[in-house]
Design a protein around this motif. Structure first.
Motif, PDB file in Angstrom:
ATOM      1  N   SER A  15       0.830  -1.209   0.000  1.00  0.00           N
ATOM      2  CA  SER A  15       0.000   0.000   0.000  1.00  0.00           C
ATOM      3  C   SER A  15       0.861   1.254   0.000  1.00  0.00           C
ATOM      4  O   SER A  15       0.562   2.232  -0.697  1.00  0.00           O
ATOM      5  CB  SER A  15      -0.925   0.005   1.221  1.00  0.00           C
ATOM      6  N   LEU A  16       1.950   1.238   0.777  1.00  0.00           N
ATOM      7  CA  LEU A  16       2.850   2.387   0.816  1.00  0.00           C
ATOM      8  C   LEU A  16       3.498   2.626  -0.537  1.00  0.00           C
ATOM      9  O   LEU A  16       3.619   3.762  -0.999  1.00  0.00           O
ATOM     10  CB  LEU A  16       3.932   2.172   1.880  1.00  0.00           C
ATOM     11  N   ILE A  17       3.908   1.538  -1.189  1.00  0.00           N
ATOM     12  CA  ILE A  17       4.559   1.666  -2.497  1.00  0.00           C
ATOM     13  C   ILE A  17       3.585   2.235  -3.522  1.00  0.00           C
ATOM     14  O   ILE A  17       3.918   3.142  -4.294  1.00  0.00           O
ATOM     15  CB  ILE A  17       5.109   0.295  -2.963  1.00  0.00           C
ATOM     16  N   HIS A  18       2.366   1.716  -3.522  1.00  0.00           N
ATOM     17  CA  HIS A  18       1.376   2.186  -4.500  1.00  0.00           C
ATOM     18  C   HIS A  18       1.000   3.643  -4.248  1.00  0.00           C
ATOM     19  O   HIS A  18       0.684   4.374  -5.188  1.00  0.00           O
ATOM     20  CB  HIS A  18       0.120   1.312  -4.435  1.00  0.00           C
ATOM     21  N   GLY A  19       1.037   4.066  -2.993  1.00  0.00           N
ATOM     22  CA  GLY A  19       0.645   5.438  -2.667  1.00  0.00           C
ATOM     23  C   GLY A  19       1.762   6.452  -2.740  1.00  0.00           C
ATOM     24  O   GLY A  19       1.515   7.658  -2.628  1.00  0.00           O
ATOM     25  N   ALA A  20       2.999   5.987  -2.905  1.00  0.00           N
ATOM     26  CA  ALA A  20       4.137   6.921  -2.955  1.00  0.00           C
ATOM     27  C   ALA A  20       4.102   7.698  -4.263  1.00  0.00           C
ATOM     28  O   ALA A  20       4.017   7.128  -5.341  1.00  0.00           O
ATOM     29  CB  ALA A  20       5.454   6.159  -2.840  1.00  0.00           C
ATOM     30  N   GLY A  21       4.195   8.988  -4.167  1.00  0.00           N
ATOM     31  CA  GLY A  21       4.119   9.815  -5.362  1.00  0.00           C
ATOM     32  C   GLY A  21       5.435  10.433  -5.772  1.00  0.00           C
ATOM     33  O   GLY A  21       5.462  11.259  -6.687  1.00  0.00           O
ATOM     34  N   VAL A  23      10.072   9.972  -5.812  1.00  0.00           N
ATOM     35  CA  VAL A  23      11.250   9.101  -5.671  1.00  0.00           C
ATOM     36  C   VAL A  23      11.716   9.078  -4.222  1.00  0.00           C
ATOM     37  O   VAL A  23      12.106   8.027  -3.695  1.00  0.00           O
ATOM     38  CB  VAL A  23      12.374   9.599  -6.599  1.00  0.00           C
ATOM     39  N   GLY A  24      11.672  10.235  -3.560  1.00  0.00           N
ATOM     40  CA  GLY A  24      12.112  10.293  -2.162  1.00  0.00           C
ATOM     41  C   GLY A  24      11.316   9.363  -1.263  1.00  0.00           C
ATOM     42  O   GLY A  24      11.882   8.664  -0.407  1.00  0.00           O
ATOM     43  N   ARG A  25      10.004   9.327  -1.436  1.00  0.00           N
ATOM     44  CA  ARG A  25       9.175   8.435  -0.628  1.00  0.00           C
ATOM     45  C   ARG A  25       9.519   6.974  -0.901  1.00  0.00           C
ATOM     46  O   ARG A  25       9.574   6.149   0.021  1.00  0.00           O
ATOM     47  CB  ARG A  25       7.697   8.690  -0.947  1.00  0.00           C
ATOM     48  N   LEU A  26       9.731   6.637  -2.166  1.00  0.00           N
ATOM     49  CA  LEU A  26      10.063   5.248  -2.508  1.00  0.00           C
ATOM     50  C   LEU A  26      11.398   4.826  -1.903  1.00  0.00           C
ATOM     51  O   LEU A  26      11.558   3.681  -1.457  1.00  0.00           O
ATOM     52  CB  LEU A  26      10.101   5.088  -4.025  1.00  0.00           C
ATOM     53  N   LYS A  27      12.352   5.742  -1.856  1.00  0.00           N
ATOM     54  CA  LYS A  27      13.644   5.406  -1.249  1.00  0.00           C
ATOM     55  C   LYS A  27      13.501   5.210   0.262  1.00  0.00           C
ATOM     56  O   LYS A  27      14.166   4.349   0.857  1.00  0.00           O
ATOM     57  CB  LYS A  27      14.668   6.503  -1.558  1.00  0.00           C
ATOM     58  N   GLN A  28      12.629   5.987   0.889  1.00  0.00           N
ATOM     59  CA  GLN A  28      12.356   5.785   2.314  1.00  0.00           C
ATOM     60  C   GLN A  28      11.714   4.414   2.551  1.00  0.00           C
ATOM     61  O   GLN A  28      12.057   3.704   3.504  1.00  0.00           O
ATOM     62  CB  GLN A  28      11.440   6.894   2.820  1.00  0.00           C
ATOM     63  N   ILE A  29      10.785   4.047   1.677  1.00  0.00           N
ATOM     64  CA  ILE A  29      10.136   2.730   1.789  1.00  0.00           C
ATOM     65  C   ILE A  29      11.161   1.622   1.588  1.00  0.00           C
ATOM     66  O   ILE A  29      11.117   0.589   2.276  1.00  0.00           O
ATOM     67  CB  ILE A  29       8.994   2.623   0.769  1.00  0.00           C
ATOM     68  N   ALA A  46       9.519  -6.595  -6.352  1.00  0.00           N
ATOM     69  CA  ALA A  46       9.120  -6.320  -7.736  1.00  0.00           C
ATOM     70  C   ALA A  46       8.330  -5.017  -7.833  1.00  0.00           C
ATOM     71  O   ALA A  46       8.560  -4.205  -8.734  1.00  0.00           O
ATOM     72  CB  ALA A  46       8.296  -7.483  -8.290  1.00  0.00           C
ATOM     73  N   GLU A  47       7.400  -4.802  -6.902  1.00  0.00           N
ATOM     74  CA  GLU A  47       6.598  -3.580  -6.929  1.00  0.00           C
ATOM     75  C   GLU A  47       7.465  -2.343  -6.723  1.00  0.00           C
ATOM     76  O   GLU A  47       7.262  -1.296  -7.359  1.00  0.00           O
ATOM     77  CB  GLU A  47       5.510  -3.640  -5.851  1.00  0.00           C
ATOM     78  N   LEU A  48       8.443  -2.436  -5.812  1.00  0.00           N
ATOM     79  CA  LEU A  48       9.322  -1.303  -5.541  1.00  0.00           C
ATOM     80  C   LEU A  48      10.156  -0.963  -6.770  1.00  0.00           C
ATOM     81  O   LEU A  48      10.293   0.209  -7.148  1.00  0.00           O
ATOM     82  CB  LEU A  48      10.229  -1.617  -4.349  1.00  0.00           C
ATOM     83  N   ILE A  49      10.719  -1.985  -7.421  1.00  0.00           N
ATOM     84  CA  ILE A  49      11.556  -1.749  -8.600  1.00  0.00           C
ATOM     85  C   ILE A  49      10.717  -1.163  -9.729  1.00  0.00           C
ATOM     86  O   ILE A  49      11.141  -0.227 -10.420  1.00  0.00           O
ATOM     87  CB  ILE A  49      12.242  -3.057  -9.042  1.00  0.00           C
ATOM     88  N   GLN A  50       9.504  -1.701  -9.925  1.00  0.00           N
ATOM     89  CA  GLN A  50       8.622  -1.174 -10.971  1.00  0.00           C
ATOM     90  C   GLN A  50       8.309   0.302 -10.739  1.00  0.00           C
ATOM     91  O   GLN A  50       8.353   1.118 -11.664  1.00  0.00           O
ATOM     92  CB  GLN A  50       7.317  -1.968 -11.003  1.00  0.00           C
ATOM     93  N   SER A  51       7.983   0.637  -9.489  1.00  0.00           N
ATOM     94  CA  SER A  51       7.610   2.018  -9.183  1.00  0.00           C
ATOM     95  C   SER A  51       8.782   2.973  -9.387  1.00  0.00           C
ATOM     96  O   SER A  51       8.629   4.066  -9.938  1.00  0.00           O
ATOM     97  CB  SER A  51       7.095   2.126  -7.746  1.00  0.00           C
ATOM     98  N   LEU A  52       9.981   2.554  -8.955  1.00  0.00           N
ATOM     99  CA  LEU A  52      11.153   3.406  -9.134  1.00  0.00           C
ATOM    100  C   LEU A  52      11.514   3.568 -10.606  1.00  0.00           C
ATOM    101  O   LEU A  52      11.832   4.667 -11.062  1.00  0.00           O
ATOM    102  CB  LEU A  52      12.343   2.812  -8.368  1.00  0.00           C
TER     103      LEU A  52
END
Length: 584
Positions: A15-21, A23-29, A46-52
């Motif tokens: 949920s956190l990954i999908h809601g991150a808007g 790059v900074g938030r994704l790196k924190q996750i 996989a979800e984290l890499i896709q989002s980044l």
């Protein structure tokens, strides 16, 4: 000690990954994943890499995560899961880069990996990478798999290599309709139309819709209208005539064969029409020198509620261009400027430049049309180069020129040049900046993360900042990091200035919520009510029974069917959720 179950932790991270808007938030996750131990979950990785990878210039960071995946997790399942995501599927080059990184990091593909990668190679016309993957397929023993072979046929055909596709086709021990269609499509795309017809005649499988679409394109280009009519009969026999793709292909075939009677009849019988259907019939009428009918169809398309895409508008513009040349109408500066503007907005910037170069006399409107077209296509440096040519020719810029220049600098990251043009307005040309100029300048500074300078510029403005300006600076405030004191000063200033746009209050509330300052978020929402400010609710246009209906958001029930549709959706959601979920 309150320990969450493993599946709850994973669900929380997803949920956190999908809601991150950002790059900074994704790196924190990512950091929290590593600390919590959830970084060993394949789906989360996989979800984290896709989002980044979906963000520009973040492919290298995504590759570093791939390189850090433990050996026991380096399975084909993770690889296929990674490439199946929609967030990176829109950029085939990113997928290819991640594939190279994964293979270099020790991942092993399987038979399901190659069709996906080859499909992205076809989208990117990456024939070099496709040939390398072909070698890997042969080495790993997957060459006899028909799905892999069909994917190779598709990529060779899409990349304009029909000879390689034919060699592969001849080596296949088993072929299906997809194999035949892949080779026929490759021949048609490469312009080998007679070879495509011969292959179609030798086909020992019943053709599918994709096969017939490719053949209709071939017959249309060859002018073989009788063969196209036979396929039309075959389509009617199989009751495929209601399919929009086949219908558009038939329409295009009749148009290219200049059989407008058949094209008009088919167009009128289509149960559904999209922009391709309208564009095809308009193009046919223009090509057959029937301008009045073309304009009538164009107006009918607009009356249907469907806006022309750049190709539909472009065809009409080209016809006007040809009409002017055919009638010998004088190309004065006004007509030339209008045509340059049309070509630039339709995506033909090369044609706009060509037409501009042929103009014997150019005024400020001509220059602004060209500069605006270049800026629209992201050519920031070329905008500045042509501006210099304009100054050397003796044409003085006006307010519109500087809006274009500042917008081009903003979208190209040219901060120093943007500052120069903004100052030159008043110091060199004596022009007073309007709110549009301030808006472009604030946007330029915000994109460069120069928050304090943007805030100082807003405070120095001789007019009140509008919603677009506040949205630009609040967008930077929402980004992680930065000077928290400056952020708070800006937020306080906005609250004190009492803006009248409801969207600004919503952004402020969301900013507080993102910082877990829920009391302040609630206070801002309450402040909206006290000041009598309402955010304009969103709405959707939906085609119902041939008519376009507007349904509003927020439960305002402006449409007579809206209450019924809302009850229907609530019923659907209640049915889909498990017992007790969603109830408060």
């Amino acid at each position: 000690m309150n320990l969450k179950p493993a599946h709850a932790v994973k669900s929380n991270f997803l949920s956190l990954i999908h809601g991150a808007g950002s790059v900074g938030r994704l790196k924190q996750i990512h950091a929290r994943l590593l600390i919590s131990g959830a970084g060993r979950d394949r789906l989360a990785v996989a979800e984290l890499i896709q989002s980044l990878a979906g963000f520009r210039n973040q492919v290298n960071y995504a590759c570093r995560i791939l390189q850090q995946v433990p050996f026991q997790l380096q399975s084909p399942f993770l690889l296929n899961l990674l490439f199946s995501g929609s967030s990176i599927g829109r950029n085939p080059r990113v997928v290819i880069s991640l594939y190279k990184c994964a293979i270099g990091s020790g991942f092993f593909p399987n038979r399901y990996t190659f069709p996906v990668i080859l499909r992205h190679c076809a989208k990117d016309l990456a024939i070099g990478e496709a040939r390398q993957i072909h070698g890997v397929i042969f080495k790993l023993g997957f060459f006899c798999d028909i799905f892999v072979q069909n994917a190779l046929l598709h990529v060779y055909g899409s990349c304009g290599k029909p000879e390689d596709a034919r060699n592969l086709f001849d080596e296949m021990l088993v072929r299906d309709v997809v194999s035949w269609t892949g080779l026929i499509s490759g021949y048609v795309k490469g312009g080998f139309l007679h070879e495509a017809v011969s292959l179609f005649q030798a086909m020992d499988e019943e053709p599918n819709e994709a096969t017939l679409v490719s053949m209709l394109v071939a017959f249309g280009r060859l002018g073989h209208i009788n063969a196209g009519r036979r396929i039309h009969g075959f389509v009617l026999k199989l009751r495929w005539e209601n399919g929009l793709v086949v219908g558009n292909a038939l329409l295009d075939m009749y148009v290219k064969s200049e059989s407008l009677v058949d094209a008009r009849k088919l167009f009128n019988e289509l149960p559904h029409r999209d922009i391709i259907s309208w564009t095809s019939i308009i193009t046919g009428l223009v090509q057959c020198k029937q301008p009045k009918e073309a304009l009538a169809i164009f107006r009918a398309m607009q009356a249907s509620g469907l806006e022309p895409d750049k190709f539909g508008a472009l065809e009409m513009g080209k016809w006007i261009h040809e009409f002017i040349d055919r009638r010998g109408i004088l190309w004065d500066v006004h007509i030339s400027t209008a045509m340059i503007d049309m070509y630039a907005k339709s995506g033909c910037i090369v044609m706009a430049l060509h037409l501009f170069g042929k103009m014997p006399h150019k005024n400020i409107f001509s220059w602004n049309a060209l500069l605006g077209g270049l800026a629209m296509h992201g050519f920031g440096r070329r905008v500045i180069d042509h501006y210099d040519q304009m100054i050397k020719s003796g044409v003085a810029p006006n307010e519109v020129t500087f809006i274009v220049l500042l917008g081009a600098c903003s979208h190209s990251g040219l901060v120093r040049e943007g500052r120069f043009f903004f100052n030159a307005m008043t110091e060199v040309y004596g022009l007073s900046p309007r709110i549009e100029h301030y808006g472009c300048m604030v946007d330029l500074l915000c994109r460069a993360e120069l928050l304090e300078e943007a805030f100082d510029l807003i405070k120095a403005m001789p007019m009140e900042a509008d919603a677009l300006i506040w949205c630009s600076i609040l967008g930077v405030c929402r980004a992680p990091g930065g000077n928290q004191i400056s952020r708070q000063m800006i937020v306080d200033y906005i609250e004190e200035s009492s803006p009248a746009d409801g969207g600004i209050y919503v952004l402020l509330s969301n900013l507080y919520a993102a910082d877990d300052r829920w009391r302040d978020a609630t206070r801002i929402r309450r402040l909206m009510g006290e000041r009598g400010i309402m955010k304009e609710p969103g709405s959707s246009l939906v085609a119902v029974g041939g008519a376009v209906e507007e349904f509003g958001a927020g439960g305002n029930n402006r449409h007579p069917r809206e209450q019924r549709s809302g009850e229907f959706w609530r019923c659907c959601i209640a049915t889909a959720l498990p017992d007790g979920a969603g109830r408060r």
